[in-house]
Scaffold this active site. Structure first.
Site, PDB file in Angstrom:
ATOM      1  N   GLN A 260       3.216   9.918   1.009  1.00  0.00           N
ATOM      2  CA  GLN A 260       4.509   9.216   1.061  1.00  0.00           C
ATOM      3  C   GLN A 260       5.399   9.515  -0.137  1.00  0.00           C
ATOM      4  O   GLN A 260       6.588   9.206  -0.107  1.00  0.00           O
ATOM      5  CB  GLN A 260       4.274   7.701   1.160  1.00  0.00           C
TER       6      GLN A 260
ATOM      7  N   HIS B 229      -2.507   7.687   6.723  1.00  0.00           N
ATOM      8  CA  HIS B 229      -1.457   8.509   6.095  1.00  0.00           C
ATOM      9  C   HIS B 229      -2.036   9.827   5.582  1.00  0.00           C
ATOM     10  O   HIS B 229      -1.413  10.885   5.707  1.00  0.00           O
ATOM     11  CB  HIS B 229      -0.838   7.765   4.904  1.00  0.00           C
TER      12      HIS B 229
ATOM     13  N   GLY C 227       0.837  -1.203   0.000  1.00  0.00           N
ATOM     14  CA  GLY C 227       0.000   0.000   0.000  1.00  0.00           C
ATOM     15  C   GLY C 227       0.862   1.240   0.000  1.00  0.00           C
ATOM     16  O   GLY C 227       2.011   1.202   0.460  1.00  0.00           O
TER      17      GLY C 227
ATOM     18  N   CYS D 173       5.807  -0.075   7.335  1.00  0.00           N
ATOM     19  CA  CYS D 173       5.454   1.042   6.466  1.00  0.00           C
ATOM     20  C   CYS D 173       6.688   1.420   5.653  1.00  0.00           C
ATOM     21  O   CYS D 173       7.791   1.487   6.207  1.00  0.00           O
ATOM     22  CB  CYS D 173       5.008   2.221   7.327  1.00  0.00           C
ATOM     23  N   LEU D 174       6.490   1.670   4.370  1.00  0.00           N
ATOM     24  CA  LEU D 174       7.625   2.044   3.519  1.00  0.00           C
ATOM     25  C   LEU D 174       8.266   3.347   3.995  1.00  0.00           C
ATOM     26  O   LEU D 174       9.433   3.594   3.714  1.00  0.00           O
ATOM     27  CB  LEU D 174       7.173   2.180   2.057  1.00  0.00           C
TER      28      LEU D 174
ATOM     29  N   HIS E 281      -4.631   1.809   7.440  1.00  0.00           N
ATOM     30  CA  HIS E 281      -3.249   2.312   7.485  1.00  0.00           C
ATOM     31  C   HIS E 281      -3.044   3.424   6.453  1.00  0.00           C
ATOM     32  O   HIS E 281      -2.491   4.483   6.766  1.00  0.00           O
ATOM     33  CB  HIS E 281      -2.296   1.130   7.231  1.00  0.00           C
TER      34      HIS E 281
HETATM   35 NI    NI Z   1       2.532   3.296   5.539  1.00  0.00          NI
END
Ligand code: NI
Length: 168
Positions: free
Chosen positions: A51, A139, A46, A93-94, A135
């Protein structure tokens, strides 16, 4: 298509509140394509626009884990309509590399959003997909999974992060 740079904690864009998309146009579809490519490249399941440094309410998800596969889900202006039950799963999380921890969330969720054609859709999700939806929508509201940890686990995160930072 292009692979975008993923912003990592503590970048301030991750704390920004993403703005609703007024019109699902070519620019938004291009952002979705690039976000999808970035997510597959990472690889991740995701990604939210924050991000990649865009404060727009856009998320992409593709769960391919333990036989569950959703294909690419791209949502614009996603809104949670209903939350039910409780589930605790290990999240990562990335934008928070190399840290994983159990997070409590709702087990089922109903989400309303626009699809890349600009059509309103509703998704009923359970388990992993429900978790990832929550999630990613977090963000868009400037929230990270580490904000949902209990104080002990958050302390572990902070200690790890400081150690990592020292090492450079
Ligand atoms: Ni994330």
């Amino acid at each position: 298509m292009a692979i975008l740079k993923i912003k990592t904690y503590p970048d301030s864009v991750l704390r920004g509140h993403a703005r609703p998309v007024d019109e699902v146009n070519r620019d938004i579809r291009k952002l979705i394509d690039n976000m999808a490519e970035t997510m597959y490249d990472a690889p991740g399941i995701g990604l939210a626009a924050n991000q990649v440094g865009e404060l727009k309410r856009v998320i992409v998800i593709d769960i391919q884990k333990e036989g569950e596969s959703t294909g690419l889900i791209a949502l614009i202006n996603p809104e949670i309509l209903e939350l039910r039950g409780n589930i605790s799963t290990e999240e990562g999380c990335l934008s928070v590399p190399d840290f994983y921890s159990e997070v409590k969330r709702a087990e089922e969720v109903r989400v309303r959003a626009l699809n890349p054609d600009g059509k309103e859709i509703e998704i009923d999700a359970k388990g992993l997909l429900a978790v990832v939806l929550q999630h990613e929508i977090d963000h868009l509201n400037g929230k990270l999974f580490i904000d949902r940890l209990n104080p002990i686990k958050r302390e572990i995160f902070k200690r790890n992060w400081k150690k990592k930072k020292k090492k450079g």
